[in-house]
Design a protein around this motif. Sequence first.
Motif, PDB file in Angstrom:
ATOM      1  N   GLY A 207       0.821  -1.218   0.000  1.00  0.00           N
ATOM      2  CA  GLY A 207       0.000   0.000   0.000  1.00  0.00           C
ATOM      3  C   GLY A 207       0.846   1.255   0.000  1.00  0.00           C
ATOM      4  O   GLY A 207       0.572   2.207  -0.745  1.00  0.00           O
ATOM      5  N   PHE A 208       1.893   1.264   0.833  1.00  0.00           N
ATOM      6  CA  PHE A 208       2.805   2.402   0.855  1.00  0.00           C
ATOM      7  C   PHE A 208       3.483   2.573  -0.503  1.00  0.00           C
ATOM      8  O   PHE A 208       3.560   3.682  -1.028  1.00  0.00           O
ATOM      9  CB  PHE A 208       3.880   2.236   1.929  1.00  0.00           C
ATOM     10  N   ALA A 209       3.977   1.484  -1.072  1.00  0.00           N
ATOM     11  CA  ALA A 209       4.686   1.560  -2.354  1.00  0.00           C
ATOM     12  C   ALA A 209       3.764   2.043  -3.469  1.00  0.00           C
ATOM     13  O   ALA A 209       4.183   2.837  -4.320  1.00  0.00           O
ATOM     14  CB  ALA A 209       5.287   0.204  -2.696  1.00  0.00           C
ATOM     15  N   PHE A 210       2.515   1.596  -3.476  1.00  0.00           N
ATOM     16  CA  PHE A 210       1.567   2.023  -4.503  1.00  0.00           C
ATOM     17  C   PHE A 210       1.300   3.523  -4.414  1.00  0.00           C
ATOM     18  O   PHE A 210       1.383   4.238  -5.413  1.00  0.00           O
ATOM     19  CB  PHE A 210       0.263   1.236  -4.370  1.00  0.00           C
ATOM     20  N   TYR A 211       1.007   4.019  -3.211  1.00  0.00           N
ATOM     21  CA  TYR A 211       0.728   5.449  -3.026  1.00  0.00           C
ATOM     22  C   TYR A 211       1.962   6.285  -3.328  1.00  0.00           C
ATOM     23  O   TYR A 211       1.881   7.322  -3.993  1.00  0.00           O
ATOM     24  CB  TYR A 211       0.219   5.709  -1.604  1.00  0.00           C
ATOM     25  N   TRP A 212       3.121   5.847  -2.844  1.00  0.00           N
ATOM     26  CA  TRP A 212       4.341   6.620  -3.057  1.00  0.00           C
ATOM     27  C   TRP A 212       4.777   6.616  -4.509  1.00  0.00           C
ATOM     28  O   TRP A 212       5.392   7.573  -4.971  1.00  0.00           O
ATOM     29  CB  TRP A 212       5.459   6.112  -2.154  1.00  0.00           C
ATOM     30  N   THR A 213       4.459   5.569  -5.255  1.00  0.00           N
ATOM     31  CA  THR A 213       4.762   5.558  -6.683  1.00  0.00           C
ATOM     32  C   THR A 213       3.934   6.612  -7.404  1.00  0.00           C
ATOM     33  O   THR A 213       4.461   7.359  -8.239  1.00  0.00           O
ATOM     34  CB  THR A 213       4.497   4.163  -7.277  1.00  0.00           C
ATOM     35  N   ILE A 214       2.659   6.686  -7.076  1.00  0.00           N
ATOM     36  CA  ILE A 214       1.796   7.721  -7.670  1.00  0.00           C
ATOM     37  C   ILE A 214       2.292   9.107  -7.284  1.00  0.00           C
ATOM     38  O   ILE A 214       2.381  10.008  -8.120  1.00  0.00           O
ATOM     39  CB  ILE A 214       0.331   7.514  -7.247  1.00  0.00           C
ATOM     40  N   LEU A 215       2.653   9.287  -6.019  1.00  0.00           N
ATOM     41  CA  LEU A 215       3.162  10.566  -5.541  1.00  0.00           C
ATOM     42  C   LEU A 215       4.461  10.936  -6.264  1.00  0.00           C
ATOM     43  O   LEU A 215       4.653  12.095  -6.661  1.00  0.00           O
ATOM     44  CB  LEU A 215       3.378  10.503  -4.029  1.00  0.00           C
ATOM     45  N   ALA A 216       5.348   9.975  -6.451  1.00  0.00           N
ATOM     46  CA  ALA A 216       6.616  10.236  -7.134  1.00  0.00           C
ATOM     47  C   ALA A 216       6.396  10.582  -8.607  1.00  0.00           C
ATOM     48  O   ALA A 216       7.084  11.456  -9.144  1.00  0.00           O
ATOM     49  CB  ALA A 216       7.542   9.034  -7.001  1.00  0.00           C
ATOM     50  N   LEU A 217       5.456   9.902  -9.254  1.00  0.00           N
ATOM     51  CA  LEU A 217       5.173  10.209 -10.660  1.00  0.00           C
ATOM     52  C   LEU A 217       4.611  11.622 -10.821  1.00  0.00           C
ATOM     53  O   LEU A 217       4.986  12.347 -11.743  1.00  0.00           O
ATOM     54  CB  LEU A 217       4.217   9.176 -11.248  1.00  0.00           C
ATOM     55  N   VAL A 218       3.731  12.020  -9.927  1.00  0.00           N
ATOM     56  CA  VAL A 218       3.182  13.378  -9.973  1.00  0.00           C
ATOM     57  C   VAL A 218       4.280  14.397  -9.703  1.00  0.00           C
ATOM     58  O   VAL A 218       4.380  15.423 -10.393  1.00  0.00           O
ATOM     59  CB  VAL A 218       2.016  13.526  -8.963  1.00  0.00           C
ATOM     60  N   LEU A 219       5.122  14.126  -8.727  1.00  0.00           N
ATOM     61  CA  LEU A 219       6.226  15.032  -8.405  1.00  0.00           C
ATOM     62  C   LEU A 219       7.212  15.136  -9.571  1.00  0.00           C
ATOM     63  O   LEU A 219       7.678  16.235  -9.904  1.00  0.00           O
ATOM     64  CB  LEU A 219       6.935  14.546  -7.138  1.00  0.00           C
ATOM     65  N   HIS A 220       7.523  14.011 -10.209  1.00  0.00           N
ATOM     66  CA  HIS A 220       8.418  14.024 -11.372  1.00  0.00           C
ATOM     67  C   HIS A 220       7.814  14.842 -12.510  1.00  0.00           C
ATOM     68  O   HIS A 220       8.517  15.624 -13.164  1.00  0.00           O
ATOM     69  CB  HIS A 220       8.702  12.595 -11.830  1.00  0.00           C
ATOM     70  N   TYR A 221       6.526  14.676 -12.741  1.00  0.00           N
ATOM     71  CA  TYR A 221       5.846  15.442 -13.793  1.00  0.00           C
ATOM     72  C   TYR A 221       5.896  16.942 -13.495  1.00  0.00           C
ATOM     73  O   TYR A 221       6.221  17.747 -14.367  1.00  0.00           O
ATOM     74  CB  TYR A 221       4.398  14.971 -13.914  1.00  0.00           C
ATOM     75  N   LEU A 222       5.585  17.319 -12.249  1.00  0.00           N
ATOM     76  CA  LEU A 222       5.595  18.740 -11.898  1.00  0.00           C
ATOM     77  C   LEU A 222       6.997  19.336 -11.982  1.00  0.00           C
ATOM     78  O   LEU A 222       7.175  20.463 -12.463  1.00  0.00           O
ATOM     79  CB  LEU A 222       5.015  18.931 -10.493  1.00  0.00           C
ATOM     80  N   LEU A 223       7.993  18.596 -11.534  1.00  0.00           N
ATOM     81  CA  LEU A 223       9.368  19.094 -11.604  1.00  0.00           C
ATOM     82  C   LEU A 223       9.843  19.224 -13.051  1.00  0.00           C
ATOM     83  O   LEU A 223      10.564  20.167 -13.377  1.00  0.00           O
ATOM     84  CB  LEU A 223      10.305  18.186 -10.809  1.00  0.00           C
ATOM     85  N   SER A 224       9.443  18.309 -13.906  1.00  0.00           N
ATOM     86  CA  SER A 224       9.831  18.421 -15.315  1.00  0.00           C
ATOM     87  C   SER A 224       9.139  19.606 -15.989  1.00  0.00           C
ATOM     88  O   SER A 224       9.729  20.268 -16.843  1.00  0.00           O
ATOM     89  CB  SER A 224       9.535  17.129 -16.067  1.00  0.00           C
ATOM     90  N   LYS A 225       7.886  19.881 -15.615  1.00  0.00           N
ATOM     91  CA  LYS A 225       7.186  21.047 -16.167  1.00  0.00           C
ATOM     92  C   LYS A 225       7.843  22.341 -15.702  1.00  0.00           C
ATOM     93  O   LYS A 225       7.975  23.288 -16.464  1.00  0.00           O
ATOM     94  CB  LYS A 225       5.708  21.050 -15.758  1.00  0.00           C
ATOM     95  N   ILE A 226       8.244  22.389 -14.441  1.00  0.00           N
ATOM     96  CA  ILE A 226       8.922  23.579 -13.916  1.00  0.00           C
ATOM     97  C   ILE A 226      10.263  23.762 -14.601  1.00  0.00           C
ATOM     98  O   ILE A 226      10.644  24.879 -14.954  1.00  0.00           O
ATOM     99  CB  ILE A 226       9.078  23.480 -12.393  1.00  0.00           C
ATOM    100  N   LYS A 227      10.986  22.677 -14.818  1.00  0.00           N
ATOM    101  CA  LYS A 227      12.297  22.760 -15.453  1.00  0.00           C
ATOM    102  C   LYS A 227      12.179  23.264 -16.887  1.00  0.00           C
ATOM    103  O   LYS A 227      12.991  24.074 -17.335  1.00  0.00           O
ATOM    104  CB  LYS A 227      12.962  21.392 -15.423  1.00  0.00           C
ATOM    105  N   HIS A 228      11.167  22.790 -17.610  1.00  0.00           N
ATOM    106  CA  HIS A 228      10.999  23.214 -18.997  1.00  0.00           C
ATOM    107  C   HIS A 228      10.441  24.630 -19.098  1.00  0.00           C
ATOM    108  O   HIS A 228      10.586  25.272 -20.145  1.00  0.00           O
ATOM    109  CB  HIS A 228      10.089  22.245 -19.751  1.00  0.00           C
ATOM    110  N   ALA A 229       9.807  25.134 -18.060  1.00  0.00           N
ATOM    111  CA  ALA A 229       9.278  26.489 -18.072  1.00  0.00           C
ATOM    112  C   ALA A 229      10.391  27.518 -17.947  1.00  0.00           C
ATOM    113  O   ALA A 229      10.255  28.658 -18.393  1.00  0.00           O
ATOM    114  CB  ALA A 229       8.265  26.688 -16.961  1.00  0.00           C
ATOM    115  N   TRP A 230      11.500  27.137 -17.336  1.00  0.00           N
ATOM    116  CA  TRP A 230      12.617  28.079 -17.166  1.00  0.00           C
ATOM    117  C   TRP A 230      13.366  28.099 -18.432  1.00  0.00           C
ATOM    118  O   TRP A 230      14.171  28.502 -18.940  1.00  0.00           O
ATOM    119  CB  TRP A 230      13.512  27.670 -16.005  1.00  0.00           C
TER     120      TRP A 230
END
Length: 106
Positions: free
Chosen positions: A83-106
Amino acid sequence: MKTSRIKFVSIFLIFAFAFLFGTISLLDQPVESFLGSSSQTTWKAVVSTILSPVKVILIGPLLPFIKFLQQDPDTPPPFFLAGFAFYWTILALVLHYLLSKIKHAW
């Protein structure tokens, strides 16, 4: 430096599990407690209060899942870890997506 999603998620999972097991063993608290209790020593109460925002993000949404699994006293630990791994995988994917969007915006 570009990090792949798989590498980012695996590093995130490793650090999340290390954080969880580290805080449990160091602070002698159950997973679902976020703030220091009165029975703790002063430094443990201060550290758990400082770390509580991180624990709320990492564990807070999983509290109903934890309480549901604790109804049966013989629940095997892999259910909690899955359960922890499933939730944290989703959280990590969302965080990776947001960080990549921020990186490409600069």
